[in-house]
Design a protein around this motif. Sequence first.
Motif, PDB file in Angstrom:
ATOM      1  N   ALA A  39       0.831  -1.210   0.000  1.00 60.78           N
ATOM      2  CA  ALA A  39       0.000   0.000   0.000  1.00 60.78           C
ATOM      3  C   ALA A  39       0.864   1.257   0.000  1.00 60.78           C
ATOM      4  O   ALA A  39       0.552   2.247  -0.677  1.00 60.78           O
ATOM      5  N   GLU A  40       1.963   1.225   0.742  1.00 63.27           N
ATOM      6  CA  GLU A  40       2.870   2.373   0.760  1.00 63.27           C
ATOM      7  C   GLU A  40       3.555   2.543  -0.601  1.00 63.27           C
ATOM      8  O   GLU A  40       3.745   3.662  -1.077  1.00 63.27           O
ATOM      9  N   TYR A  41       3.910   1.439  -1.216  1.00 63.68           N
ATOM     10  CA  TYR A  41       4.523   1.483  -2.546  1.00 63.68           C
ATOM     11  C   TYR A  41       3.553   2.099  -3.559  1.00 63.68           C
ATOM     12  O   TYR A  41       3.934   2.946  -4.378  1.00 63.68           O
ATOM     13  N   ALA A  42       2.275   1.710  -3.484  1.00 69.39           N
ATOM     14  CA  ALA A  42       1.264   2.274  -4.379  1.00 69.39           C
ATOM     15  C   ALA A  42       1.145   3.784  -4.163  1.00 69.39           C
ATOM     16  O   ALA A  42       1.038   4.559  -5.126  1.00 69.39           O
ATOM     17  N   LEU A  43       1.168   4.209  -2.917  1.00 69.77           N
ATOM     18  CA  LEU A  43       1.106   5.642  -2.605  1.00 69.77           C
ATOM     19  C   LEU A  43       2.332   6.369  -3.161  1.00 69.77           C
ATOM     20  O   LEU A  43       2.210   7.460  -3.734  1.00 69.77           O
ATOM     21  N   LYS A  44       3.486   5.771  -3.018  1.00 66.33           N
ATOM     22  CA  LYS A  44       4.720   6.395  -3.529  1.00 66.33           C
ATOM     23  C   LYS A  44       4.645   6.548  -5.042  1.00 66.33           C
ATOM     24  O   LYS A  44       5.027   7.580  -5.598  1.00 66.33           O
ATOM     25  N   LYS A  45       4.154   5.519  -5.736  1.00 70.35           N
ATOM     26  CA  LYS A  45       4.042   5.602  -7.196  1.00 70.35           C
ATOM     27  C   LYS A  45       3.061   6.700  -7.605  1.00 70.35           C
ATOM     28  O   LYS A  45       3.256   7.387  -8.600  1.00 70.35           O
ATOM     29  N   GLU A  46       1.993   6.866  -6.818  1.00 70.19           N
ATOM     30  CA  GLU A  46       0.938   7.822  -7.152  1.00 70.19           C
ATOM     31  C   GLU A  46       1.318   9.257  -6.783  1.00 70.19           C
ATOM     32  O   GLU A  46       1.092  10.193  -7.545  1.00 70.19           O
ATOM     33  N   GLN A  47       1.915   9.424  -5.581  1.00 68.33           N
ATOM     34  CA  GLN A  47       2.125  10.779  -5.050  1.00 68.33           C
ATOM     35  C   GLN A  47       3.587  11.160  -4.855  1.00 68.33           C
ATOM     36  O   GLN A  47       3.886  12.297  -4.495  1.00 68.33           O
ATOM     37  N   GLY A  48       4.501  10.238  -5.065  1.00 68.85           N
ATOM     38  CA  GLY A  48       5.922  10.555  -4.937  1.00 68.85           C
ATOM     39  C   GLY A  48       6.472  10.250  -3.554  1.00 68.85           C
ATOM     40  O   GLY A  48       5.732   9.971  -2.607  1.00 68.85           O
TER      41      GLY A  48
END
Length: 197
Positions: free
Chosen positions: A163-172
């Motif tokens: 979930a954190e990886y998905a957030l990083k891909k989406e928002q940096g």
Amino acid sequence: MTGQHLNIITHLTTHFGATPTLLWDPNDEDPQVGCAYFPAEKTGRPWGTLCSVGMSLTPMVLDEHAEDTDTKRAEIVVYVKEDEPDLDDIANKVRWAGAFPFLQEPQTFLGWGHTVHLHDLFRDSELTTLLTLSSIVTADNEPAFQIEGDDVGFIWLTFLTDAEYALKKEQGVNAILDLFGEHQHPVTFDRSRKSYV
């Protein structure tokens, strides 16, 4: 262990103020990356430090995405609690990450804010993704020594959940750093950490 690796261990011993107590030999095939462990009771730090040995022997290929703080020669660090039960497990990830840039075609680099998604990193853990940052430890934030006239910096290896990886891909990566701040993300590795998302 080559003379070049022993030279790096000498530099690391000077930097951390102690000789390592455990050494994982470099891989037989190139790139030859080993790992050294500097325990808290010898360094005077509040945690142990695992550090790659040999990543810096090969310069990484920096591209236009490189940050000012990225160095073409680096070693990986992971900070661990003194009672960490499985240093071998983490040392293998350190060695793998240290070799990673040179196994890509074309060769690449690891630097500030990079992620490598790997799925099952650790048994019984939600952590799936490597995240590389400048070290949170001030003493490890500047280049530690030089090889062939090039500065050698440290790359702090920490880990994210899916979930954190998905957030990083989406928002940096700054969204992740905000999360780390909100949740007082520990300096030391915690394989049982639950997702912040």
